[in-house]
Motif scaffolding. Structure first.
Motif, PDB file in Angstrom:
ATOM      1  N   ARG A 103      32.917  42.865  81.402  1.00 34.36           N
ATOM      2  CA  ARG A 103      34.005  42.688  80.305  1.00 34.36           C
ATOM      3  C   ARG A 103      33.753  43.501  78.785  1.00 34.36           C
ATOM      4  NH1 ARG A 103      38.529  40.109  82.787  1.00 34.36           N
ATOM      5  NH2 ARG A 103      39.546  39.289  80.797  1.00 34.36           N
ATOM      6  N   GLU A 104      32.494  43.322  78.461  1.00 32.63           N
ATOM      7  CA  GLU A 104      32.234  43.651  77.313  1.00 32.63           C
ATOM      8  C   GLU A 104      31.876  45.167  77.410  1.00 32.63           C
ATOM      9  OE1 GLU A 104      28.675  41.335  75.995  1.00 32.63           O
ATOM     10  OE2 GLU A 104      29.830  39.372  75.721  1.00 32.63           O
ATOM     11  N   LEU A 105      31.505  45.798  78.435  1.00 31.34           N
ATOM     12  CA  LEU A 105      31.357  46.969  78.607  1.00 31.34           C
ATOM     13  C   LEU A 105      32.577  47.689  78.662  1.00 31.34           C
ATOM     14  CD1 LEU A 105      29.078  49.363  78.682  1.00 31.34           C
ATOM     15  CD2 LEU A 105      28.889  49.146  81.010  1.00 31.34           C
ATOM     16  N   VAL A 106      33.471  47.181  79.274  1.00 37.61           N
ATOM     17  CA  VAL A 106      34.930  47.749  79.373  1.00 37.61           C
ATOM     18  C   VAL A 106      35.454  47.926  77.986  1.00 37.61           C
ATOM     19  CG1 VAL A 106      37.243  47.323  80.064  1.00 37.61           C
ATOM     20  CG2 VAL A 106      35.217  47.239  81.902  1.00 37.61           C
ATOM     21  N   ALA A 107      35.317  46.810  77.271  1.00 32.97           N
ATOM     22  CA  ALA A 107      35.688  46.733  75.928  1.00 32.97           C
ATOM     23  C   ALA A 107      35.051  47.707  74.917  1.00 32.97           C
ATOM     24  CB  ALA A 107      35.549  45.384  75.256  1.00 32.97           C
ATOM     25  N   ARG A 108      33.691  47.927  75.080  1.00 32.84           N
ATOM     26  CA  ARG A 108      32.926  48.845  74.329  1.00 32.84           C
ATOM     27  C   ARG A 108      33.514  50.387  74.690  1.00 32.84           C
ATOM     28  NH1 ARG A 108      30.274  51.694  71.131  1.00 32.84           N
ATOM     29  NH2 ARG A 108      28.244  52.120  71.175  1.00 32.84           N
ATOM     30  N   HIS A 109      33.698  50.559  76.091  1.00 30.79           N
ATOM     31  CA  HIS A 109      34.298  51.840  76.526  1.00 30.79           C
ATOM     32  C   HIS A 109      35.572  52.139  75.882  1.00 30.79           C
ATOM     33  CE1 HIS A 109      35.079  55.381  79.122  1.00 30.79           C
ATOM     34  NE2 HIS A 109      36.092  54.677  79.611  1.00 30.79           N
ATOM     35  N   LEU A 110      36.560  51.340  75.825  1.00 27.37           N
ATOM     36  CA  LEU A 110      37.890  51.471  75.272  1.00 27.37           C
ATOM     37  C   LEU A 110      37.568  51.743  73.673  1.00 27.37           C
ATOM     38  CD1 LEU A 110      39.935  48.685  77.086  1.00 27.37           C
ATOM     39  CD2 LEU A 110      40.433  50.937  77.297  1.00 27.37           C
ATOM     40  N   SER A 111      36.686  50.808  73.167  1.00 28.21           N
ATOM     41  CA  SER A 111      36.713  51.047  71.576  1.00 28.21           C
ATOM     42  C   SER A 111      36.048  52.365  71.422  1.00 28.21           C
ATOM     43  CB  SER A 111      35.681  49.977  71.103  1.00 28.21           C
ATOM     44  OG  SER A 111      35.213  50.329  69.676  1.00 28.21           O
ATOM     45  N   GLY A 112      35.106  52.825  72.181  1.00 30.41           N
ATOM     46  CA  GLY A 112      34.705  54.090  72.044  1.00 30.41           C
ATOM     47  C   GLY A 112      35.806  55.534  71.917  1.00 30.41           C
ATOM     48  N   MET A 113      36.765  55.087  73.135  1.00 24.97           N
ATOM     49  CA  MET A 113      37.508  56.088  73.476  1.00 24.97           C
ATOM     50  C   MET A 113      38.639  55.903  72.298  1.00 24.97           C
ATOM     51  SD  MET A 113      36.926  57.662  76.139  1.00 24.97           S
ATOM     52  CE  MET A 113      35.263  57.574  75.505  1.00 24.97           C
ATOM     53  N   HIS A 114      38.814  54.984  71.802  1.00 27.23           N
ATOM     54  CA  HIS A 114      39.945  54.841  70.682  1.00 27.23           C
ATOM     55  C   HIS A 114      39.108  55.656  69.286  1.00 27.23           C
ATOM     56  CE1 HIS A 114      43.381  52.734  71.887  1.00 27.23           C
ATOM     57  NE2 HIS A 114      42.495  52.028  72.842  1.00 27.23           N
ATOM     58  N   ALA A 115      37.939  55.371  69.101  1.00 31.99           N
ATOM     59  CA  ALA A 115      37.285  55.850  67.864  1.00 31.99           C
ATOM     60  C   ALA A 115      36.997  57.602  68.002  1.00 31.99           C
ATOM     61  CB  ALA A 115      35.913  55.258  67.798  1.00 31.99           C
ATOM     62  N   ASN A 116      37.299  57.932  69.405  1.00 32.89           N
ATOM     63  CA  ASN A 116      36.823  59.350  69.495  1.00 32.89           C
ATOM     64  C   ASN A 116      37.901  60.204  69.987  1.00 32.89           C
ATOM     65  OD1 ASN A 116      33.900  59.690  68.711  1.00 32.89           O
ATOM     66  ND2 ASN A 116      34.020  58.223  70.214  1.00 32.89           N
ATOM     67  N   SER A 117      39.190  59.615  69.991  1.00 29.75           N
ATOM     68  CA  SER A 117      40.557  60.245  70.825  1.00 29.75           C
ATOM     69  C   SER A 117      41.746  59.928  69.830  1.00 29.75           C
ATOM     70  CB  SER A 117      40.620  59.562  72.093  1.00 29.75           C
ATOM     71  OG  SER A 117      39.597  59.793  72.987  1.00 29.75           O
ATOM     72  N   PRO A 118      42.745  60.798  69.859  1.00 28.78           N
ATOM     73  CA  PRO A 118      43.971  60.604  69.131  1.00 28.78           C
ATOM     74  C   PRO A 118      44.535  59.338  69.960  1.00 28.78           C
ATOM     75  CG  PRO A 118      43.949  63.039  69.565  1.00 28.78           C
ATOM     76  CD  PRO A 118      42.575  62.161  70.482  1.00 28.78           C
ATOM     77  N   ALA A 119      45.329  58.512  69.243  1.00 25.04           N
ATOM     78  CA  ALA A 119      45.670  57.154  69.708  1.00 25.04           C
ATOM     79  C   ALA A 119      46.454  57.593  70.888  1.00 25.04           C
ATOM     80  CB  ALA A 119      46.522  56.662  68.914  1.00 25.04           C
ATOM     81  N   CYS A 120      47.506  58.512  70.954  1.00 26.48           N
ATOM     82  CA  CYS A 120      48.212  58.978  72.141  1.00 26.48           C
ATOM     83  C   CYS A 120      47.561  59.445  73.244  1.00 26.48           C
ATOM     84  CB  CYS A 120      49.558  59.585  71.795  1.00 26.48           C
ATOM     85  SG  CYS A 120      49.027  61.347  71.209  1.00 26.48           S
ATOM     86  N   LYS A 121      46.103  59.755  73.259  1.00 19.59           N
ATOM     87  CA  LYS A 121      45.243  60.555  74.163  1.00 19.59           C
ATOM     88  C   LYS A 121      44.254  59.523  74.792  1.00 19.59           C
ATOM     89  CE  LYS A 121      47.391  64.282  74.570  1.00 19.59           C
ATOM     90  NZ  LYS A 121      47.761  64.842  75.919  1.00 19.59           N
ATOM     91  N   VAL A 122      44.273  58.159  74.514  1.00 18.74           N
ATOM     92  CA  VAL A 122      43.253  57.126  75.139  1.00 18.74           C
ATOM     93  C   VAL A 122      44.192  56.951  76.592  1.00 18.74           C
ATOM     94  CG1 VAL A 122      42.308  55.089  74.980  1.00 18.74           C
ATOM     95  CG2 VAL A 122      42.581  56.588  72.984  1.00 18.74           C
ATOM     96  N   HIS A 123      43.136  57.269  77.596  1.00 18.01           N
ATOM     97  CA  HIS A 123      43.826  57.167  78.852  1.00 18.01           C
ATOM     98  C   HIS A 123      43.018  55.895  79.869  1.00 18.01           C
ATOM     99  CE1 HIS A 123      46.898  59.905  78.983  1.00 18.01           C
ATOM    100  NE2 HIS A 123      46.033  60.842  78.110  1.00 18.01           N
ATOM    101  N   ALA A 124      41.855  55.364  78.953  1.00 16.17           N
ATOM    102  CA  ALA A 124      40.978  54.439  79.554  1.00 16.17           C
ATOM    103  C   ALA A 124      41.700  53.217  79.863  1.00 16.17           C
ATOM    104  CB  ALA A 124      39.887  54.214  78.656  1.00 16.17           C
ATOM    105  N   LEU A 125      41.352  52.439  80.723  1.00 12.40           N
ATOM    106  CA  LEU A 125      42.257  51.436  81.333  1.00 12.40           C
ATOM    107  C   LEU A 125      41.473  50.141  80.936  1.00 12.40           C
ATOM    108  CD1 LEU A 125      42.705  52.749  85.078  1.00 12.40           C
ATOM    109  CD2 LEU A 125      44.257  52.863  83.145  1.00 12.40           C
ATOM    110  N   PRO A 126      42.249  49.237  80.579  1.00 14.25           N
ATOM    111  CA  PRO A 126      41.770  47.648  80.236  1.00 14.25           C
ATOM    112  C   PRO A 126      41.597  47.118  81.442  1.00 14.25           C
ATOM    113  CG  PRO A 126      44.165  47.898  79.552  1.00 14.25           C
ATOM    114  CD  PRO A 126      43.661  49.239  80.268  1.00 14.25           C
ATOM    115  N   VAL A 127      40.721  45.862  81.505  1.00 18.50           N
ATOM    116  CA  VAL A 127      40.447  45.355  82.563  1.00 18.50           C
ATOM    117  C   VAL A 127      41.772  44.948  83.600  1.00 18.50           C
ATOM    118  CG1 VAL A 127      39.851  42.991  83.307  1.00 18.50           C
ATOM    119  CG2 VAL A 127      38.302  44.152  81.432  1.00 18.50           C
TER     120      VAL A 127
END
Length: 156
Positions: A18-42
């Motif tokens: 769950r922590e790694l999924v959260a880290r992945h989502l955080s990284g996608m938000h930090a490196n992508s425009p908000a409307c372009k984050v297609h990473a999935l939450p748990v």
């Protein structure tokens, strides 16, 4: 390279994953425009049609990845991520090869993915291209633009 890596189907119940999924989502938000984050939450990684895997070495979580069935002949790679301490040690490649094996066992004709552009995405893009992925047109609900790009791999 990893000497011993175990990849298992994961229910996403454990705190390390769950922590790694959260880290992945955080990284996608930090490196992508908000409307372009297609990473999935748990919660969405648990939806029907998505199979999620975690990669372990001994008791340490090393990486993760998922495959989503788009239709009977087409799968999509999702949530590919390597834990920070395991970067550059072959974990991402092992997870990718595992997911491609799952796709082949399901009889998919191709596997696709959507990803971004920029320095944060270059290591993953290099891995995908090394294994034959090539740019393609949009699939599913994705829209190509200056940030998003789609890649696909035809399977034998």
């Amino acid at each position: 390279m990893i000497v011993k890596l175990t990849i298992i189907e994961d229910d996403l119940a454990g705190e390390p994953i769950r922590e790694l999924v959260a880290r992945h989502l955080s990284g996608m938000h930090a490196n992508s425009p908000a409307c372009k984050v297609h990473a999935l939450p748990v919660e969405l990684l648990r939806q029907p049609g998505v199979t999620f895997y975690s990669a372990w070495t001994d008791d340490a979580l090393a990486g993760m990845g998922a495959i989503r069935e788009l239709d009977a002949r087409h799968g999509e790679l999702k949530s590919m991520r390597v834990a920070d301490g395991w970067l550059g040690k072959g974990v991402g490649e092992a997870v990718l090869l595992h997911l491609l094996g799952v796709a082949q066992s399901r009889g998919y004709a191709r596997v696709s993915l959507e990803t971004g552009r920029g320095p944060a995405f270059e290591p993953a893009l290099g891995l995908y291209r090394k294994h034959g992925f090539a740019n393609c047109g949009p699939f599913a609900d994705y829209v190509l633009d200056d940030f998003s790009q789609c890649l696909t791999l035809a399977l034998r």
